[in-house]
Design a protein around this motif. Structure first.
Motif, short mmCIF file in Angstrom:
data_model
loop_
_atom_site.label_atom_id
_atom_site.label_comp_id
_atom_site.label_asym_id
_atom_site.label_seq_id
_atom_site.Cartn_x
_atom_site.Cartn_y
_atom_site.Cartn_z
N GLU A 170 0.82 -1.22 0.00
CA GLU A 170 0.00 0.00 0.00
C GLU A 170 0.85 1.27 0.00
OE1 GLU A 170 -3.48 2.32 2.58
OE2 GLU A 170 -2.93 0.25 3.09
N GLU A 171 1.83 1.34 0.89
CA GLU A 171 2.65 2.55 0.99
C GLU A 171 3.39 2.81 -0.31
OE1 GLU A 171 6.30 4.38 3.76
OE2 GLU A 171 5.34 2.48 4.30
N TRP A 172 4.01 1.75 -0.87
CA TRP A 172 4.74 1.89 -2.13
C TRP A 172 3.80 2.32 -3.25
CZ3 TRP A 172 4.11 -0.47 -6.89
CH2 TRP A 172 5.14 -0.31 -7.82
N PHE A 173 2.62 1.71 -3.33
CA PHE A 173 1.68 2.00 -4.41
C PHE A 173 1.19 3.45 -4.34
CE2 PHE A 173 -2.55 2.00 -6.38
CZ PHE A 173 -2.27 1.41 -7.60
N ARG A 174 0.84 3.89 -3.15
CA ARG A 174 0.36 5.27 -3.01
C ARG A 174 1.43 6.26 -3.46
NH1 ARG A 174 -4.35 6.09 -0.36
NH2 ARG A 174 -5.23 4.32 0.79
N LYS A 175 2.67 5.98 -3.11
CA LYS A 175 3.76 6.87 -3.50
C LYS A 175 3.94 6.89 -5.02
CE LYS A 175 8.69 7.72 -2.65
NZ LYS A 175 9.91 7.21 -1.98
N GLU A 176 3.79 5.72 -5.66
CA GLU A 176 3.99 5.60 -7.10
C GLU A 176 2.93 6.35 -7.90
OE1 GLU A 176 6.44 3.82 -9.15
OE2 GLU A 176 7.43 4.27 -7.25
N VAL A 177 1.68 6.29 -7.46
CA VAL A 177 0.59 6.88 -8.26
C VAL A 177 0.17 8.27 -7.78
CG1 VAL A 177 -0.29 4.59 -8.86
CG2 VAL A 177 -1.27 5.79 -6.89
N GLU A 178 0.85 8.76 -6.75
CA GLU A 178 0.51 10.08 -6.22
C GLU A 178 0.61 11.14 -7.32
OE1 GLU A 178 1.83 13.05 -2.55
OE2 GLU A 178 3.05 11.31 -3.07
N GLY A 179 -0.46 11.88 -7.51
CA GLY A 179 -0.48 12.93 -8.52
C GLY A 179 -0.93 12.48 -9.89
N TYR A 180 -1.11 11.17 -10.06
CA TYR A 180 -1.53 10.63 -11.36
C TYR A 180 -2.98 10.18 -11.39
CZ TYR A 180 3.48 10.61 -12.34
OH TYR A 180 4.80 10.98 -12.52
N CYS A 181 -3.66 10.24 -10.25
CA CYS A 181 -5.08 9.85 -10.20
C CYS A 181 -5.78 10.64 -9.10
CB CYS A 181 -5.22 8.34 -9.95
SG CYS A 181 -4.47 7.77 -8.41
N ASP A 182 -7.09 10.67 -9.17
CA ASP A 182 -7.86 11.43 -8.18
C ASP A 182 -7.92 10.73 -6.83
OD1 ASP A 182 -8.31 13.14 -10.27
OD2 ASP A 182 -10.37 12.50 -10.64
N GLU A 183 -7.94 9.41 -6.86
CA GLU A 183 -8.13 8.64 -5.62
C GLU A 183 -7.40 7.32 -5.72
OE1 GLU A 183 -11.86 6.81 -2.95
OE2 GLU A 183 -12.23 7.71 -4.92
N VAL A 184 -6.96 6.80 -4.57
CA VAL A 184 -6.30 5.50 -4.49
C VAL A 184 -7.17 4.56 -3.67
CG1 VAL A 184 -4.26 4.24 -3.69
CG2 VAL A 184 -4.01 6.53 -4.67
N ILE A 185 -7.36 3.34 -4.18
CA ILE A 185 -8.16 2.34 -3.47
C ILE A 185 -7.30 1.10 -3.22
CG2 ILE A 185 -10.18 0.81 -3.58
CD1 ILE A 185 -11.54 2.91 -5.33
N ILE A 186 -7.19 0.71 -1.96
CA ILE A 186 -6.46 -0.50 -1.59
C ILE A 186 -7.47 -1.49 -1.03
CG2 ILE A 186 -4.53 -1.47 -0.30
CD1 ILE A 186 -3.68 0.76 -2.20
N SER A 187 -7.81 -2.51 -1.80
CA SER A 187 -8.82 -3.47 -1.37
C SER A 187 -8.74 -4.73 -2.21
CB SER A 187 -10.23 -2.87 -1.50
OG SER A 187 -11.23 -3.82 -1.20
#
Length: 508
Positions: free
Chosen positions: A338-355
């Motif tokens: 989760e932490e790695w993914f959020r950092k990677e897509v930060e600024g490239y999408c409106d929202e991040v979903i981890i589920s």
């Protein structure tokens, strides 16, 4: 615990079996009841393997439950050792063997006294880890086992090769386009003047593992398989690792530049800028396509992305940064990342979903009303129900996602394949215009219930017919507004009267 008909990540033993069967001349013994032995069929069918899957099930049955399974497991190991003459036999536990609290390490120790092959227990907690975590841990355990064995025997190879070399780590069976990616990576390394020292686990012999330290660096393109092994090699031998996934024009260039930095630090005289420019302008069609009139048709289109951490992050960046597509949300089922993914897509999408809840993901897709979905095989089914085009970009996958033709996702040829997948997943041009005029695909019934099983509303015939008349591009919104109106007022069935009342309430 809840019952589900879809899992994004399989149980831990599937990950262990994927790694074990990726190596050459390695046999796996699975200690499990009948019913857990579907891996053989799955591997033969999905990856279209021509060889026999080297997995034997040591069946847990009523006899085992009554008198213990040590004798049976040890006999299966020694029997396969005599029949197959493998270099290594891996014993993998399952949830069932964990429940029985059997001392499998003792079984392995006993079998090692009789077997000529090495025998190793895949030490993975089946209640804490899923398929991908287990695969990562199993690969690291096998590598460590053979590094330590070579060290004891005095034949560990630690002297670096004369010319720059690389270990490609994380290529395995039953993974998404891995074999094609591997071919593209080998080609890319050759063009950079780098020798491939080893590729693990797919197609490797365990004896090759003792020479892993002689490479100048490790390349681990996938987040799901390889990081534990590269961390181990870095700790033991100070080996640098390139963990940038070379997917898309920008990330491929970034990956090559990191390789250049490592090689320069090691004393090599390399400069890959001309190569990057040549490939970007003349080999990859993606950069040219992003400036074409066709790609301009995608500007402003909405998409959602969901899959494993590696592919979901890479596709999100390609969609936004290289093709001008609006990513409403990006998600992954890889919770540990989760932490790695959020950092990677930060600024490239409106929202991040981890589920990893397929019902929640399906509902979020329906609520977002995207022009296209990029996800797993499950999201492809969701797209069919919602009449939204879908591109499959990640495992879990179906046999149709194991193409016979050459379709890498990595490297410069991979950029072309990814762009084709993205562009062809949208409904564009005249087709899009006609669907708007005539109200969507009228040959299909409108879905009147939500994607998840939580929906408690139904539509009667008259209301459904009226909904069918609504233009396709706003139909979903009308449906949801009407259902919300009905729920707020305690209605359980949508009728014409409810539809008209809802319409009046929103001032339409």
């Amino acid at each position: 615990m809840k019952l589900a008909y879809w899992m994004y990540a399989a149980p831990a033993h599937i990950g262990t079996l994927r790694v074990a069967t990726s190596f050459k001349n390695v046999h796996a013994i699975m200690h499990a009841p009948i019913g857990d032995d579907y891996f053989n069929v799955m591997r033969s069918m999905l990856s279209r393997e021509r060889d026999f899957t080297p997995v034997t099930t040591s069946v847990v049955d009523r006899h085992v439950l009554s008198r213990g399974s040590q004798e049976k497991v040890v006999d299966n190991i020694t029997r396969k050792d005599a029949e197959e003459h493998p270099d290594l036999i891996v014993l993998t536990p399952t949830c069932t063997s964990s429940i029985l609290q059997e001392d499998l390490a003792n079984f392995v120790q006993r079998a090692s006294l009789e077997a000529k092959a090495d025998v190793l227990l895949a030490d993975v907690n089946h209640y804490r880890f899923n398929e991908m975590q287990a695969a990562d841990r199993t690969l690291q355990q096998i590598v460590q086992f053979y590094i330590e064995k070579a060290r004891k025997k005095g034949n560990l190879v630690t002297e670096k090769t004369a010319q720059p070399s690389v270990n490609i780590i994380g290529i395995s069976t039953l993974a998404f386009h891995n074999n094609h990616d591997c071919t593209e990576l080998k080609k890319l390394m050759g063009e950079l003047g780098i020798t491939v020292n080893a590729i693990i686990p797919e197609g490797a012999n365990v004896d090759e593992l003792r020479s892993l330290p002689q490479a100048w660096f490790n390349l681990a393109p996938y987040r799901e398989l390889g990081p534990m092994t590269t961390d181990y090699l870095a700790a033991e031998f100070g080996m640098p690792c390139v963990d940038i996934t070379p997917m898309g024009v920008v990330e491929t260039a970034r990956c090559i530049r990191k390789i250049q930095t490592i090689l320069t630090a090691g004393g090599a005289d390399v400069n890959y800028e001309d190569f990057i420019n040549e490939q970007t302008i003349h080999v990859s069609q993606a950069a040219w396509f992003s400036r074409s009139i066709d790609c301009q048709n995608l500007t402003g289109k909405k998409a959602v992305v969901y899959g494993d951490a590696t592919h979901a992050a890479a596709i999100t960046k390609i969609l936004t940064r290289e093709m001008g597509i609006h990513v409403v949300w990006a998600g992954t089922f890889c919770k540990p990342d989760e932490e790695w993914f959020r950092k990677e897509v930060e600024g490239y999408c409106d929202e991040v979903i981890i589920s990893d809840d397929h019902g929640l993901i399906g509902d979020r897709i329906a609520n977002s009303e995207p022009s296209a979905i990029f996800g797993t095989q499950m999201e492809r089914h969701v797209g069919k129900r919602l009449n939204i085009p879908t591109g499959v970009i990640s495992a879990p996958i179906h046999v149709q996602n194991f193409p016979i033709g050459y379709k890498p996702f990595l490297g410069y040829e991979g950029t072309n394949q990814v762009v084709d997948l993205i562009y062809n997943s949208f409904t564009l041009g005249m087709e899009d215009h006609l669907l708007e005029i005539f109200g969507g695909h009228d040959t299909k019934e409108v879905i009147t219930k939500g994607i998840s099983a939580d929906s408690d509303l139904g539509w009667n015939k008259e209301a459904q017919a009226e909904l069918n008349k609504v233009p396709g591009f706003v139909r979903g919104k009308v449906k949801r507004n009407t259902e919300k109106f009905a729920r707020d007022r305690g209605q359980t069935t949508i009728t014409l009267e409810v539809m008209y009342a809802a319409k009046e309430a929103v001032g339409a």
